[in-house]
Motif scaffolding. Structure first.
Motif, short mmCIF file in Angstrom:
data_model
loop_
_atom_site.label_atom_id
_atom_site.label_comp_id
_atom_site.label_asym_id
_atom_site.label_seq_id
_atom_site.Cartn_x
_atom_site.Cartn_y
_atom_site.Cartn_z
N LEU A 176 13.94 4.34 5.85
CA LEU A 176 15.18 4.55 5.10
C LEU A 176 15.80 5.90 5.46
N ARG A 177 14.97 6.93 5.58
CA ARG A 177 15.47 8.26 5.93
C ARG A 177 16.13 8.24 7.31
N SER A 178 15.51 7.55 8.27
CA SER A 178 16.09 7.50 9.62
C SER A 178 17.40 6.71 9.62
N GLN A 179 17.47 5.64 8.84
CA GLN A 179 18.71 4.87 8.76
C GLN A 179 19.82 5.68 8.08
N CYS A 180 19.46 6.48 7.09
CA CYS A 180 20.46 7.35 6.45
C CYS A 180 20.98 8.37 7.44
N THR A 181 20.09 8.92 8.26
CA THR A 181 20.49 9.89 9.26
C THR A 181 21.43 9.26 10.29
N LYS A 182 21.14 8.03 10.67
CA LYS A 182 22.01 7.33 11.62
C LYS A 182 23.39 7.08 11.05
N HIS B 295 2.99 -1.89 -4.71
CA HIS B 295 3.37 -0.49 -4.92
C HIS B 295 4.89 -0.41 -4.85
N THR B 296 5.50 0.32 -5.79
CA THR B 296 6.95 0.43 -5.84
C THR B 296 7.37 1.89 -5.95
N LEU B 297 8.40 2.25 -5.17
CA LEU B 297 8.95 3.59 -5.21
C LEU B 297 10.47 3.47 -5.32
N TRP B 298 11.05 4.16 -6.31
CA TRP B 298 12.50 4.19 -6.47
C TRP B 298 13.03 5.46 -5.83
N VAL B 299 14.04 5.31 -4.98
CA VAL B 299 14.67 6.45 -4.31
C VAL B 299 16.12 6.51 -4.78
N GLY C 257 0.81 -1.21 0.00
CA GLY C 257 0.00 0.00 0.00
C GLY C 257 0.85 1.26 0.00
N GLU C 258 0.22 2.35 -0.36
CA GLU C 258 0.92 3.63 -0.43
C GLU C 258 1.37 4.10 0.96
N TYR C 259 0.53 3.87 1.96
CA TYR C 259 0.88 4.25 3.32
C TYR C 259 2.13 3.49 3.79
N GLN C 260 2.22 2.21 3.44
CA GLN C 260 3.38 1.41 3.83
C GLN C 260 4.64 1.88 3.10
N ILE C 261 4.49 2.35 1.85
CA ILE C 261 5.64 2.89 1.12
C ILE C 261 6.17 4.13 1.84
N LYS C 262 5.27 4.96 2.32
CA LYS C 262 5.70 6.16 3.05
C LYS C 262 6.41 5.79 4.35
N GLN C 263 5.92 4.73 5.01
CA GLN C 263 6.59 4.26 6.23
C GLN C 263 7.98 3.72 5.90
N LEU C 264 8.10 2.98 4.79
CA LEU C 264 9.41 2.47 4.38
C LEU C 264 10.37 3.62 4.06
N SER C 265 9.84 4.64 3.43
CA SER C 265 10.65 5.82 3.12
C SER C 265 11.15 6.49 4.40
N ASP C 266 10.29 6.56 5.41
CA ASP C 266 10.69 7.14 6.70
C ASP C 266 11.75 6.27 7.39
#
Length: 161
Positions: free
Chosen positions: A63-69, A90-94, A52-61
């Motif tokens: 990844l963002r927190s792991q990048c910050t770490k 649903h797929t999102l490329w970052v 789902g789209e909501y889960q993609i946003k959670q995955l993005s968050d």
């Protein structure tokens, strides 16, 4: 004459490690139990897949927190914004911004000229070279750019006296 280069570089090994850490965190998250979701590092991009789209946003968050770490600036993340939907997946490329784009380089040169520092700024491909007579002038430019809110993280390297 002292000089330095303004660049924007991301260590892709750190990005790969952040993606792997995100995958581990995904395995332990309660809200992703029984959900078909994954994080993959491919061709210097990160592929986020979920139901789902909501889960993609959670995955993005995640990844963002792991990048910050891992001391990667979150501003370097460039999520395409378009989520591809195929069936129930649903797929999102970052991807991550590398190098300075021409318009950002011009903006940096303009900022330096507006503040009337006694330095010369020249655009050289995907970096900006700053030269000046005094080291203090160069350090003032660095300080001004650190405080500026630019869309991309900047690093200062190749400092020569």
């Amino acid at each position: 004459m002292p000089s330095f280069d303004i660049v924007s570089e991301i260590d892709m090994n750190e990005v790969r490690h952040a993606a792997e850490n995100s995958k581990r965190e995904l395995a332990t998250r309660f809200d992703f139990r029984g959900v078909d979701a994954s994080v993959e590092f491919k061709d210097e991009k990160v592929k986020l897949t979920a139901e789902g789209e909501y889960q993609i946003k959670q995955l993005s968050d995640i990844l963002r927190s792991q990048c910050t770490k891992r001391n990667l600036d979150a501003k370097a993340m460039n999520a395409s914004g378009k989520i591809d939907i195929t069936g129930k997946t649903h797929t999102l490329w970052v991807d991550f911004k590398q190098g300075l784009e021409q318009d950002l380089s011009k903006k940096i040169v303009k900022m330096i000229k507006e503040d009337k520092f006694k330095v010369q700024a020249s655009i050289q491909g995907d970096k900006v070279r700053i030269t000046g007579k005094k080291r203090d002038d160069l350090q003032q430019v660095m300080q001004m750019l650190r405080q500026a809110d630019l869309a991309q993280p900047l690093q200062f390297n190749n400092f020569r006296d």
